[in-house]
Design a protein around this motif. Structure first.
Motif, PDB file in Angstrom:
ATOM      1  N   GLY A 208       0.734  -1.101  -0.024  1.00 59.18           N
ATOM      2  CA  GLY A 208      -0.075   0.156   0.064  1.00 59.18           C
ATOM      3  C   GLY A 208       0.762   1.322   0.158  1.00 59.18           C
ATOM      4  N   ILE A 209       2.094   1.124  -0.302  1.00 64.06           N
ATOM      5  CA  ILE A 209       3.013   2.181  -0.261  1.00 64.06           C
ATOM      6  C   ILE A 209       3.014   2.844  -1.868  1.00 64.06           C
ATOM      7  CG2 ILE A 209       5.381   3.439  -0.189  1.00 64.06           C
ATOM      8  CD1 ILE A 209       4.074   1.889   2.473  1.00 64.06           C
ATOM      9  N   PRO A 210       2.549   4.169  -1.959  1.00 63.35           N
ATOM     10  CA  PRO A 210       2.545   4.723  -3.320  1.00 63.35           C
ATOM     11  C   PRO A 210       3.433   4.960  -4.227  1.00 63.35           C
ATOM     12  CG  PRO A 210       2.224   6.507  -1.946  1.00 63.35           C
ATOM     13  CD  PRO A 210       2.356   5.168  -1.134  1.00 63.35           C
TER      14      PRO A 210
ATOM     15  N   PRO B 238      -6.098  -0.558  -3.865  1.00 70.89           N
ATOM     16  CA  PRO B 238      -6.410   0.038  -4.994  1.00 70.89           C
ATOM     17  C   PRO B 238      -6.111   1.302  -4.729  1.00 70.89           C
ATOM     18  CG  PRO B 238      -8.618  -0.220  -3.741  1.00 70.89           C
ATOM     19  CD  PRO B 238      -7.465  -0.947  -3.014  1.00 70.89           C
ATOM     20  N   HIS B 239      -5.884   2.007  -3.571  1.00 72.06           N
ATOM     21  CA  HIS B 239      -5.645   3.483  -3.466  1.00 72.06           C
ATOM     22  C   HIS B 239      -4.248   3.691  -3.237  1.00 72.06           C
ATOM     23  CE1 HIS B 239      -9.898   3.627  -3.374  1.00 72.06           C
ATOM     24  NE2 HIS B 239     -10.049   2.675  -2.350  1.00 72.06           N
ATOM     25  N   ASN B 240      -3.160   3.312  -3.815  1.00 76.39           N
ATOM     26  CA  ASN B 240      -1.991   3.671  -3.609  1.00 76.39           C
ATOM     27  C   ASN B 240      -1.239   4.322  -4.819  1.00 76.39           C
ATOM     28  OD1 ASN B 240      -1.729   1.325  -5.011  1.00 76.39           O
ATOM     29  ND2 ASN B 240       0.004   0.353  -4.106  1.00 76.39           N
ATOM     30  N   THR B 241      -1.827   4.833  -5.542  1.00 74.57           N
ATOM     31  CA  THR B 241      -1.541   5.598  -6.889  1.00 74.57           C
ATOM     32  C   THR B 241      -1.163   7.331  -6.447  1.00 74.57           C
ATOM     33  OG1 THR B 241      -3.692   6.663  -7.584  1.00 74.57           O
ATOM     34  CG2 THR B 241      -3.015   4.187  -8.154  1.00 74.57           C
ATOM     35  N   VAL B 242      -0.469   7.862  -7.425  1.00 77.70           N
ATOM     36  CA  VAL B 242      -0.127   9.301  -7.308  1.00 77.70           C
ATOM     37  C   VAL B 242      -1.289  10.013  -7.032  1.00 77.70           C
ATOM     38  CG1 VAL B 242       0.973  11.282  -8.306  1.00 77.70           C
ATOM     39  CG2 VAL B 242       2.119   8.894  -8.567  1.00 77.70           C
ATOM     40  N   SER B 243      -2.351   9.789  -7.662  1.00 74.79           N
ATOM     41  CA  SER B 243      -3.492  10.539  -7.536  1.00 74.79           C
ATOM     42  C   SER B 243      -4.152  10.463  -6.171  1.00 74.79           C
ATOM     43  CB  SER B 243      -4.534   9.928  -8.843  1.00 74.79           C
ATOM     44  OG  SER B 243      -5.658  10.612  -8.525  1.00 74.79           O
ATOM     45  N   ASP B 244      -4.082   9.343  -5.531  1.00 79.05           N
ATOM     46  CA  ASP B 244      -4.620   8.991  -4.343  1.00 79.05           C
ATOM     47  C   ASP B 244      -3.608   9.901  -3.261  1.00 79.05           C
ATOM     48  OD1 ASP B 244      -6.500   7.166  -5.154  1.00 79.05           O
ATOM     49  OD2 ASP B 244      -4.990   5.748  -5.017  1.00 79.05           O
ATOM     50  N   TYR B 245      -2.846  10.599  -3.495  1.00 79.75           N
ATOM     51  CA  TYR B 245      -1.825  10.910  -2.318  1.00 79.75           C
ATOM     52  C   TYR B 245      -1.656  12.501  -2.682  1.00 79.75           C
ATOM     53  CZ  TYR B 245      -0.891   6.727   0.166  1.00 79.75           C
ATOM     54  OH  TYR B 245      -1.044   5.699   1.084  1.00 79.75           O
ATOM     55  N   ILE B 246      -1.421  12.837  -3.850  1.00 81.99           N
ATOM     56  CA  ILE B 246      -0.966  14.294  -4.165  1.00 81.99           C
ATOM     57  C   ILE B 246      -1.771  15.056  -5.256  1.00 81.99           C
ATOM     58  CG2 ILE B 246       1.406  13.662  -3.451  1.00 81.99           C
ATOM     59  CD1 ILE B 246       2.226  13.728  -6.375  1.00 81.99           C
TER      60      ILE B 246
ATOM     61  N   TRP C 258      -0.864   9.834 -12.793  1.00 83.91           N
ATOM     62  CA  TRP C 258      -1.867   9.767 -12.013  1.00 83.91           C
ATOM     63  C   TRP C 258      -2.392   8.520 -11.342  1.00 83.91           C
ATOM     64  CZ3 TRP C 258      -1.638  13.873  -9.335  1.00 83.91           C
ATOM     65  CH2 TRP C 258      -1.623  15.190  -9.939  1.00 83.91           C
ATOM     66  N   ASP C 259      -2.542   7.343 -12.343  1.00 87.24           N
ATOM     67  CA  ASP C 259      -3.186   6.355 -11.789  1.00 87.24           C
ATOM     68  C   ASP C 259      -2.223   5.199 -11.587  1.00 87.24           C
ATOM     69  OD1 ASP C 259      -2.355   6.256 -14.568  1.00 87.24           O
ATOM     70  OD2 ASP C 259      -4.282   5.116 -15.350  1.00 87.24           O
ATOM     71  N   ALA C 260      -0.965   5.316 -11.326  1.00 86.63           N
ATOM     72  CA  ALA C 260      -0.186   4.591 -11.072  1.00 86.63           C
ATOM     73  C   ALA C 260       1.017   4.923  -9.912  1.00 86.63           C
ATOM     74  CB  ALA C 260       1.017   4.295 -12.074  1.00 86.63           C
ATOM     75  N   PRO C 261       1.488   4.015  -9.245  1.00 85.42           N
ATOM     76  CA  PRO C 261       2.559   4.462  -8.001  1.00 85.42           C
ATOM     77  C   PRO C 261       3.467   5.102  -8.596  1.00 85.42           C
ATOM     78  CG  PRO C 261       1.947   2.106  -7.873  1.00 85.42           C
ATOM     79  CD  PRO C 261       1.596   2.587  -9.335  1.00 85.42           C
ATOM     80  N   ALA C 262       4.234   6.049  -7.738  1.00 85.30           N
ATOM     81  CA  ALA C 262       5.374   6.912  -8.294  1.00 85.30           C
ATOM     82  C   ALA C 262       6.358   6.056  -8.382  1.00 85.30           C
ATOM     83  CB  ALA C 262       5.620   8.075  -6.847  1.00 85.30           C
TER      84      ALA C 262
END
Length: 348
Positions: free
Chosen positions: A162-164, A190-198, A272-276
């Protein structure tokens, strides 16, 4: 003993990523030790109940260590955390002389484990510490086994916890108390994307390159040259890369002109829709990786980098420069990962 709280000493504590996660899991972190004086203010500001010890563990004597920590030997509820700097075994190599300093830090840490035989030991490091022929890891593992520690270790991918960000690391847990010790289980989210955090909707105002934030929010961005601004203006939003101008002799990096195969992440945008990508110590610079904002013509800010490392918005970073603070953020273990490790020990 069963009802006594767990305690920990965070060797190589840096800005306090491990300390943050362990505290959240209910572990009392007695002290953090680090040779880097630049992280002292950050650590003490956020963890006033934990003593910051500015020391080189190669030179730190047991007498000094005991005086500062009030530790006792063979404490079943004591956890030694050893996330040593790892430049020597990293694929992101620094100058040889500088990285050489980190080569035997695990052996230095072993000296303290041998003297105090804590109940638990935690190691987090780069994958290279497992694969390198020059690594002291095998000796350390044999030492733990010979001293009756149960051990489990493997390479993990932090996005599976769960780390983005895409961050591959080596993790080892050892216990002298439990016959069996297991690593934390993956917690797919499912909530570990760039969009979910920044995403700007989450409280990150739009910025121009070079914008400074003198508040504790630290939504500060490095400046860009005119050439780099032109490069980003041509780079496709949401995951674009340098191929947008690879055939432009004025804008392409000279060594990459008409070269579409290598180093595509350089000057690239996050998706946005992928981890950093892995947040490194140079995440403030678009020339050091895929660190450009998905939409805006700038690198991600210091606070955005910290959030992608799973630090809370309220976490305060102290430093005299963007470089100093970015180094603290990039070197940290993501607190969310630290929490998963600590909970595994507490629940054991």
């Amino acid at each position: 003993m069963k009802n006594k709280p767990f305690k920990a000493i965070d060797f190589f504590c840096g800005a306090g990523g491990m300390t943050t996660g362990f505290k959240k899991a209910g572990v009392s972190v007695t002290a953090g030790i680090d040779i880097d004086f630049n992280c002292k203010d950050t650590y003490e500001t956020n963890h006033p109940e934990s003593k910051f010890i500015h020391a080189d563990i190669k030179k730190l004597t047991f007498n000094e260590f005991e005086r500062e920590t009030k530790i006792r030997k063979k404490d079943d509820k004591m956890i030694f955390i050893g996330c040593s700097p790892c430049q020597y075994f990293s694929t992101i190599r620094t100058k040889k002389a500088k990285s050489e300093e980190s080569r035997n830090l695990l052996t230095d840490f072993q000296r303290f484990v041998k003297e105090y035989t804590p109940g638990y030991v935690v190691i987090e490091n780069v994958p290279g510490i497992l694969t390198s022929k020059e690594s002291p890891l095998n000796n350390f593992i044999n030492f733990l086994k010979n001293n009756h520690y149960a051990i489990e270790y493997k390479l993990i991918r932090m996005e599976e916890f769960g780390i983005p960000q895409s961050r591959k690391r080596f993790l080892l847990l050892a216990s002298r108390v439990s016959k069996y010790i297991t690593l934390p289980k993956e917690t797919y989210s499912p909530h570990n994307t760039v969009s979910d955090y920044i995403h700007p909707n989450l409280g990150f105002p739009k910025l121009k390159a070079g914008a400074k934030d003198f508040s504790e929010k630290l939504h500060t961005v490095a400046n860009l040259s005119d050439t780099n601004l032109k490069r980003l203006s041509l780079t496709e939003k949401n995951g674009g890369d340098r191929l947008a101008y690879v055939n432009n002799k004025k804008l392409a990096i000279p060594s990459q002109f008409k070269n579409s195969k290598n180093f595509k992440d350089t000057y690239g945008r996050m998706k946005w829709d992928a981890p950093a990508p892995t947040i490194t110590t140079k995440f403030f610079s678009v020339s050091n990786g895929r660190f450009a904002h998905p939409e805006q013509n700038r690198a991600i800010s210091l606070r955005e980098g910290a959030i992608l490392q799973t630090f809370e918005h309220e976490y305060i970073f102290k430093g005299k420069s963007i470089q100093s603070i970015a180094r603290q953020i990039g070197n940290a273990v993501p607190p969310k990962m630290a929490y998963a490790i600590a909970k595994q020990i507490v629940n054991s």
